[in-house]
Design an enzyme around this catalytic site. Structure first.
Site, short mmCIF file in Angstrom:
data_model
loop_
_atom_site.label_atom_id
_atom_site.label_comp_id
_atom_site.label_asym_id
_atom_site.label_seq_id
_atom_site.Cartn_x
_atom_site.Cartn_y
_atom_site.Cartn_z
CG ASP A 138 13.06 21.94 14.53
OD1 ASP A 138 12.71 21.89 15.72
OD2 ASP A 138 14.04 21.32 14.08
CG ASN A 180 8.29 25.89 18.66
OD1 ASN A 180 8.50 26.68 17.73
ND2 ASN A 180 7.22 25.12 18.72
CD1 TRP A 189 11.96 32.64 19.08
CD2 TRP A 189 10.85 32.24 21.00
NE1 TRP A 189 11.18 33.75 19.35
CE2 TRP A 189 10.49 33.51 20.53
CE3 TRP A 189 10.28 31.76 22.18
CZ2 TRP A 189 9.60 34.35 21.20
CZ3 TRP A 189 9.40 32.59 22.86
CH2 TRP A 189 9.05 33.86 22.37
CG HIS A 235 6.38 23.93 22.51
ND1 HIS A 235 7.08 23.61 21.37
CD2 HIS A 235 6.90 23.15 23.49
CE1 HIS A 235 7.97 22.66 21.65
NE2 HIS A 235 7.89 22.38 22.94
CB SER A 274 7.22 13.76 15.04
OG SER A 274 8.10 13.61 16.14
CD GLU A 303 9.72 9.57 14.88
OE1 GLU A 303 9.07 10.58 14.53
OE2 GLU A 303 9.65 8.48 14.28
CD1 TRP A 342 3.67 9.90 20.25
CD2 TRP A 342 2.92 10.79 22.15
NE1 TRP A 342 2.36 10.26 20.05
CE2 TRP A 342 1.87 10.81 21.20
CE3 TRP A 342 2.67 11.31 23.43
CZ2 TRP A 342 0.60 11.31 21.48
CZ3 TRP A 342 1.40 11.81 23.71
CH2 TRP A 342 0.39 11.81 22.75
CG LEU A 400 -5.65 27.78 4.18
CD1 LEU A 400 -4.56 27.66 3.11
CD2 LEU A 400 -5.22 28.80 5.24
NE ARG A 414 13.79 20.48 10.72
CZ ARG A 414 13.74 19.27 11.23
NH1 ARG A 414 13.58 18.23 10.44
NH2 ARG A 414 13.84 19.07 12.54
NE ARG A 417 17.06 16.42 12.32
CZ ARG A 417 18.06 17.10 12.87
NH1 ARG A 417 19.23 17.20 12.25
NH2 ARG A 417 17.91 17.70 14.04
CD GLU A 436 11.94 22.53 -6.21
OE1 GLU A 436 13.03 22.89 -5.73
OE2 GLU A 436 11.84 21.82 -7.21
C1 IPE Z 1 10.40 17.71 13.85
O1 IPE Z 1 11.14 18.42 14.78
C2 IPE Z 1 9.02 17.52 14.34
C3 IPE Z 1 8.19 18.73 14.43
C4 IPE Z 1 8.54 19.91 14.05
C5 IPE Z 1 6.89 18.54 15.00
P1 IPE Z 1 12.08 17.69 15.85
O2 IPE Z 1 12.77 18.78 16.58
O3 IPE Z 1 11.29 16.73 16.62
O4 IPE Z 1 13.08 16.89 14.91
P2 IPE Z 1 14.57 16.40 15.15
O5 IPE Z 1 14.54 15.59 16.41
O6 IPE Z 1 15.42 17.62 15.28
O7 IPE Z 1 14.90 15.61 13.93
C1 IPE Z 2 9.46 22.18 17.31
O1 IPE Z 2 10.30 22.81 18.18
C2 IPE Z 2 8.14 21.81 17.94
C3 IPE Z 2 7.98 20.38 18.25
C4 IPE Z 2 8.76 19.44 17.85
C5 IPE Z 2 6.84 20.01 19.08
P1 IPE Z 2 11.34 22.01 19.09
O2 IPE Z 2 10.69 21.78 20.40
O3 IPE Z 2 11.83 20.83 18.37
O4 IPE Z 2 12.49 23.10 19.24
P2 IPE Z 2 14.05 22.84 19.29
O5 IPE Z 2 14.41 22.06 18.06
O6 IPE Z 2 14.31 22.08 20.54
O7 IPE Z 2 14.64 24.20 19.29
MG MG Z 3 13.44 20.50 17.15
#
Ligand code: IPE
Ligand code: IPE
Ligand code: MG
Length: 245
Positions: A25, A27, A30, A42, A70, A72, A74, A136, A193, A199, A212
């Site tokens: 999480d 990207n 960043w 990404h 995920s 979600e 989409w 791996l 994470r 979460r 863990e």
């Molecule tokens: C979780 O990250 C899903 C992935 C890392 C692929 P999200 O950024 O989608 O999660 P929430 O919305 O902060 O819970």
């Molecule tokens: C995680 O990075 C990658 C995916 C969920 C695809 P995010 O895109 O959720 O990055 P933030 O949380 O918005 O920084």
């Molecule tokens: Mg995110």
């Protein structure tokens, strides 16, 4: 040793997690900090995963499961989703070279049906060409949602019970385990994470019952071997009790 070449830490194998699951999480943040489009984040995140998989293979981790998209996700804006799909396609096209040389077996878990045919074909191809690799196991969670996975498993079990293939009294944890997408892997020992969020966001809900959890503030594209070492060190110092004494 040549200047600049740092030697990997030698880990005590008995204290090393067999299976590390990663919620990659941060990207977007960043990219935002650099005034770049989200897709640049990404792209940098994809690079970070390459690095971590190569490193994990070198130090003797057996399974890496990475949450890349995920169910979600989409819901995100069309241009972000289409950018991610394009990135995913080129990533998969090169995956066997990038994600651990010819030593990583790559698999995909999740609902593939919403992905374009071209992507589904590429997922199947990568799984096929890496099927004999042993060092791996890299699993990409794509279109993955833990609740959806559990519901799919329950449907399979209910159908088996209805047709008399299994009896309700025989249903146990193993029955559900065997119906999950993850039936080929042990449960995660460690979940990492990044980006400060604490979460699970629907990731491996059943499988993480006794994992863990490790949270760090580093944004995923900045996560490197050193950050991974810190997570492994933290894991080494955990006392896993599984409810016992
Ligand atoms: C979780 O990250 C899903 C992935 C890392 C692929 P999200 O950024 O989608 O999660 P929430 O919305 O902060 O819970
Ligand atoms: C995680 O990075 C990658 C995916 C969920 C695809 P995010 O895109 O959720 O990055 P933030 O949380 O918005 O920084
Ligand atoms: Mg995110």
């Amino acid at each position: 040793m040549a200047f600049g070449l740092k030697k990997d830490i030698t880990w005590d194998k008995s204290r090393l997690p067999r299976h590390v699951a990663i919620i990659m999480d941060g990207n977007g943040r960043w990219a935002h900090r650099r005034a770049l489009p989200r897709i640049a984040g990404h792209r940098a995140g994809a690079e970070a995963l390459r690095k971590i998989c190569r490193y994990a293979g070198r130090i003797g981790i057996e399974y890496i499961t990475a949450y890349a998209f995920s169910t979600e996700n989409w819901k995100r804006a069309d241009d972000e989703v289409s950018g991610l799909m394009a990135l995913l396609l080129s990533y998969l096209q090169n995956a066997e070279k990038e994600l651990g040389g010819d030593e990583a077996r790559i698999r995909v878990i999740g609902d593939r049906s919403r992905f374009a045919d071209e992507l589904q074909r590429e997922m199947a191809r990568v799984e096929r060409v890496t099927a004999d690799n042993k060092k791996l196991n890299v699993t990409l969670a794509l279109g993955y949602g833990g609740r959806r996975e559990i519901i799919d498993a329950i449907k399979k079990i209910a159908a088996d019970a209805a047709s008399g293939r299994i009896s309700i009294d025989d249903i146990d944890e193993g029955t559900l385990d065997s119906c999950l997408y993850t039936n080929f892997m042990p449960d995660p020992d460690l979940v990492i994470r990044t980006s400060g969020e604490m979460r699970l966001s629907n990731f491996l809900l059943w499988q993480n019952a006794y994992s863990e959890l490790y949270f760090c503030d580093t944004l995923w594209p900045d996560f490197n071997e050193k950050a991974f070492d810190l997570a492994l060190r933290a894991y080494e110092n955990r006392n896993r009790r599984f409810g016992g004494r």
